[in-house]
Motif scaffolding. Structure first.
Motif, PDB file in Angstrom:
ATOM      1  N   ILE A 152       0.824  -1.207   0.000  1.00 12.37           N
ATOM      2  CA  ILE A 152       0.000   0.000   0.000  1.00 12.37           C
ATOM      3  C   ILE A 152       0.862   1.263   0.000  1.00 12.37           C
ATOM      4  O   ILE A 152       1.932   1.293   0.595  1.00 12.37           O
TER       5      ILE A 152
ATOM      6  N   ARG B 136      17.012   5.476   4.401  1.00  6.84           N
ATOM      7  CA  ARG B 136      17.303   4.051   4.246  1.00  6.84           C
ATOM      8  C   ARG B 136      16.402   3.204   5.156  1.00  6.84           C
ATOM      9  O   ARG B 136      15.787   2.233   4.710  1.00  6.84           O
TER      10      ARG B 136
ATOM     11  N   GLY C 184       2.552   6.716   6.201  1.00  7.20           N
ATOM     12  CA  GLY C 184       3.511   6.220   5.232  1.00  7.20           C
ATOM     13  C   GLY C 184       4.933   6.155   5.747  1.00  7.20           C
ATOM     14  O   GLY C 184       5.661   5.223   5.447  1.00  7.20           O
ATOM     15  N   LEU C 185       5.326   7.146   6.515  1.00  5.97           N
ATOM     16  CA  LEU C 185       6.738   7.263   6.863  1.00  5.97           C
ATOM     17  C   LEU C 185       6.935   7.426   8.363  1.00  5.97           C
ATOM     18  O   LEU C 185       6.072   7.941   9.053  1.00  5.97           O
TER      19      LEU C 185
ATOM     20  N   LYS D  75       9.552   1.726  -0.729  1.00  5.92           N
ATOM     21  CA  LYS D  75       9.311   0.790   0.366  1.00  5.92           C
ATOM     22  C   LYS D  75       8.331  -0.299  -0.066  1.00  5.92           C
ATOM     23  O   LYS D  75       8.550  -1.480   0.192  1.00  5.92           O
TER      24      LYS D  75
ATOM     25  N   LEU E  91      11.840  -0.798   5.686  1.00  4.24           N
ATOM     26  CA  LEU E  91      11.051  -1.210   6.857  1.00  4.24           C
ATOM     27  C   LEU E  91      10.154  -2.420   6.590  1.00  4.24           C
ATOM     28  O   LEU E  91       9.981  -3.276   7.446  1.00  4.24           O
ATOM     29  N   SER E  92       9.593  -2.499   5.382  1.00  4.31           N
ATOM     30  CA  SER E  92       8.676  -3.602   5.090  1.00  4.31           C
ATOM     31  C   SER E  92       9.401  -4.856   4.632  1.00  4.31           C
ATOM     32  O   SER E  92       8.794  -5.910   4.533  1.00  4.31           O
TER      33      SER E  92
END
Lengths: 516, 352
Positions: A342, A359, A351-352, A418, A364-365
């Protein structure tokens, strides 16, 4: 003749507002007429809200001047604006949910005895009178947090009325109201007009605008593209001015065949707190390589639908299939593993992680792929990030800088990076062009096209007509949590989409009262 | 040419300033050590350094656990009570074993005792996490509750009395219990070695594992972390359980050092742990902090209080000075954030 009946109460001349990176308002001349509804319309980011913030004293013009009643004024704060009789009801409600209705209405203007002791009885009485005028039976002692969103909106309006505003700005006042509540609001507006109050009315619902408005001003990219009396105005005229005749298109250069069905949603329901459904029985299907546009107004349930697909709401009902396999686990991480990803609507909130580096945000995902037995391969991580930065043309000084130092467009590309790092089969993009400049928009769209050509299925939510028509292979329109229309590239027209997006809201024309 | 130099000079200054600000806790430690070396004659003697390190280690353990919790956006007020309760459990097990009824009791050796006590600490941490994730209690309140419950339980366990003479019994293999607090390997006290192990482990988790990254992400933006596929609840369970684990270690070490366990042990330890974490640059808002910084922070606090004792400064003044140091640390931290943001923005602006 009508022009004389409605004197100009406020005007902006040569108004320009520059934000770092963008010009939100360019040399605008705006007349606000008293005793009438001045409608303001334009797409997201066209500059409507900026113009209203300037009038309400929230923001100051970079250049240009504002005149109230013929005298030039400098509005440095909302209090300053309130002194000139300007009141605003913001789209995001500015209420204190833990305080009572009466307390909210008289906040910072408390009725007191001897300047200290708050006279609650008096406030309650005044509140009751206001509510009667607004035809709402809201208890002055009720907590605002316990009210429905529509009722909260009424409290906001009451707050402005209590200040005896001569100019009242309503920013999307009906977005959370039911049809009956809208009727009441319109009656209140009529009454205010008779009292000579000048009303600015911002909305995306064109039918509603035509019904309630006396004057219309259309904005596009910070420029006023049309301003006239409402007589003879129809939806095609508004759309034309909103979008412009030479609709800049996003050329579909890469033509490719679609693959098999890659994503399917069946009977998705998401209950909301007031007993109804935010997403009400939505089903849709998507082929590999296809871009499916989901068009609808704010609050139509589009965002909630994609978030449900992502597994954000455990209490939602419905089945999702990715590549033929049913998504059983409700966890976001398992949905990601199945191949969903998503791009959230609210980059900042969803989102962030602003405090972390570029980085760390990008990977992260997909940290699972970058580590073996719980040990992170930092060299591999760095290289992967470098690859995506290059591929997505993200402009960064160093991947170690905090992501908050980037511009909106580059931040969005980090979010896209991401999502892509998880090697998704289906990409759910919620308003991917929100809050980014035109150049970055084109970049994002180019990436979308390219990804679709590589066989990714993309569901892309937007309230921007131009975008949905230019980018989608197929369009689904949502309104009030339901799908109200489905179009192919051939059958989709601006008018058809707008009509479908208003199903369930449509303010009927027969009731139109003629005031003039 | 002139334009170039004028644009690079301020950013160069900022970068140098940033390096200084980032190393501030370390600089503070060097300054404090240098000051006391000059002011207190025996300060740098080996014996004093070992004693001081042992003091610092206790706070450092708790501060490491606390750092993870704070980075994840929470707070753990219960660690001090966990220290007390775990000390009591250890003392009880050394003295009595577990009574299984009918006049029988099970006795444990030192290792088993340690494992049981650690399990108790981790269990209390898990209760904290359960309250916070499943029952949606704010971390401050949830751990405040367990603070009282654990302290009360510790008092109840002995009716407020001390478990004395925890010398253990060679027959049961628990006579080695004293070694934890008093023993050493190659002259290095056992508790310091344990601190090194836990410190290295925590640093590794924080910087080289997905779990560590998730802790930072959850503290930075829980919603975004959730939508990115981070199992937020699992991360929270880990940090509170790890904090409980650290509390249990300290409970064992103290009762072994004193050869006794008292139920009031560890009172207000949580505040010292928070102070060390903050001094080391951990942000109370979550998402930011370093294990190394926290350990240095614990040393600054420890060296400061031991050094002031050696100089004969009144303990009342010590408390005041400790408070001032913490406030100064946070003020400087704010300055660092501003400089850091400016440097990043300048670098970004330079590429357009």
């Amino acid at each position: 003749m009508e022009q004389e009946k409605h004197p100009i109460g406020l005007k902006i001349r040569g108004g320009t507002k520059v934000y770092p990176g963008t010009v939100a308002l360019k040399n605008a001349d705006f007349d606000l007429r008293m005793g009438a509804v001045n409608v303001l319309v334009g797409e997201n980011g066209a500059g409507k809200s900026t113009m209203m913030k300037v009038i309400a004293g929230v923001e100051q013009l970079t250049s240009g001047s504002i005149f109230v009643g013929g005298k030039e004024v400098i509005l440095t704060s909302t209090e300053e604006a309130a002194r000139h009789g300007i009141g605003i009801v913001f789209q995001e409600l500015n209420l204190f949910p833990n305080m009572t209705v009466a307390d909210n209405i008289f906040i910072n203007r408390e009725r007191t005895r001897y300047g200290v002791d708050i006279d609650r009885a008096k406030q309650r009485e005044a509140t009751r009178k206001l509510m009667k005028r607004l035809e709402h039976d809201i208890d002055p002692d009720a907590l605002v947090g316990d009210l429905k969103v529509g009722q909260q909106q009424i409290v906001e309006i009451a707050k402005s009325l209590a200040q005896n505003a001569r100019i009242l700005i309503l920013d999307e006042p009906t977005s959370a109201l039911s049809a009956a509540e809208v009727e009441i609001l319109f009656r209140v507006i009529e009454e205010l007009k008779r009292d000579g109050v000048g009303i600015v009315y911002i909305s995306h619902r064109l039918e509603e605008l035509i019904r309630v408005g006396d004057y219309i001003t259309v904005l596009r990219d910070g420029v006023i593209t049309g301003a006239r009396s409402m007589e003879g105005v129809d939806i095609p005229w508004i759309v034309l001015n909103m979008i412009g005749d030479a609709s800049k298109d996003f050329p579909k250069t890469l033509d490719h065949p679609f693959g098999d069905e890659i994503f399917r949603a069946e009977d998705v329901y998401l209950p909301n707190s007031s007993g109804g459904f935010t997403v009400n029985g939505v089903s849709m299907s998507l082929k590999a390589g296809e871009i499916l546009g989901v068009y609808g107004l704010m609050g139509a349930g589009r965002t909630e639908f994609v978030e449900t697909a992502m597994g954000r709401y455990p209490h939602a009902r419905g089945t999702f299939y990715v590549d033929g396999k049913e998504a059983k686990s409700p966890h976001v991480s398992d949905r990601i593993k199945m191949g969903l990803a998503i791009i959230p609507e609210d980059r900042k909130q969803d989102g962030l992680v602003q405090i972390l580096s570029i980085r760390e945000n990008m990977t992260l995902s997909s940290l699972g792929d970058l580590s073996t037995a719980g040990h992170l391969d930092l060299a591999k991580e760095k290289k992967t990030v470098g690859d995506y930065v290059k591929q997505l043309l993200i402009k960064i000084a160093s991947p170690e800088n905090p992501v908050s130092s980037l511009s909106g467009g580059n931040q969005q590309k980090v979010v896209i990076g991401k999502a892509l790092m998880t090697k998704p089969k289906v990409l759910l993009m919620d308003e991917p062009s929100r809050g980014i400049d035109i150049g970055a928009k084109a970049e994002v769209f180019r990436v979308m096209r390219q990804l679709a050509a590589e066989g990714l299925g993309i569901i892309f939510v937007t309230s921007d007509l131009e975008e949905v028509l230019g980018l989608s292979d197929r369009i689904v329109v949502m309104s009030n949590g339901k799908i109200t229309g489905e179009f192919t590239q051939e059958t989709a027209t601006e008018t058809a989409l707008i009509t479908a997006s208003a199903v369930g809201h449509a303010a009927s024309h027969e009731h139109k009262e003629t005031v003039s | 040419m002139t334009a170039m130099t004028s644009s690079t000079v301020p950013s160069g200054n900022s970068s140098a300033l940033l390096v200084l600000l980032k190393a501030r806790t370390f600089i503070a430690l060097i300054l404090v050590v240098a000051f006391f070396s000059a002011a207190a004659p025996n300060f740098l003697s080996t014996a004093n350094l070992v004693i001081m390190s042992k003091h610092v280690a206790l706070n450092a353990f708790l501060a490491i656990g606390m750092t993870f919790v704070i980075i994840s956006g929470g707070i753990d007020l219960s660690v001090g009570s966990i220290v007390g309760l775990c000390g009591m459990v250890a003392g009880y097990l050394v003295l009595n074993g577990i009574d299984v009824g009918l006049g029988w009791s099970v006795q444990f050796n030192t290792l088993e005792i340690c494992l049981i006590v650690i399990a108790v600490g981790i269990f209390i941490g898990a209760i904290n996490a359960f309250l916070i994730t499943k029952l949606n209690v704010a971390p401050f309140i949830a751990t405040l509750g367990t603070l009282y419950v654990a302290r009360g339980t510790a008092m109840l366990s002995s009716d407020g009395r001390t478990f004395p003479n925890l010398n253990g019994n060679a027959e049961y293999g628990s006579d080695t219990f004293r070694w934890i607090g008093a023993g050493d390997i190659f002259g290095i006290p056992a508790s310091i070695l344990m601190l090194i192990v836990v410190g290295v482990l925590a640093t590794y988790i924080a910087s080289r594992t997905p779990l560590g990254r998730f802790i930072y992400a959850v503290g930075g933006n829980e919603r975004a972390a959730g939508l990115s596929g981070v199992k937020v609840n699992r991360v929270k369970y880990f940090v509170y359980m790890f904090s409980g684990f650290c509390g249990a270690l300290v409970g064992i070490i103290i009762s072994s050092q004193l050869v006794a366990s008292h139920p009031a042990t560890g009172d207000t330890f949580e505040l010292n742990a928070i102070a060390a974490a903050v001094l080391g640059g951990t942000s109370m808002a979550g998402g930011r902090g370093k294990i190394g910084g926290t350990i240095v922070g614990a040393f600054v606090i420890g060296v400061l209080s031991d050094g002031l004792v050696m100089m004969g400064v009144s303990s009342f003044w010590q408390t005041v000075i400790k408070g001032l140091v913490i406030i100064a640390a946070v003020v400087i931290d704010q300055a660092q954030q501003r400089v850091q943001a400016r440097v990043a923005l300048q670098a970004q602006a330079a590429i357009g």
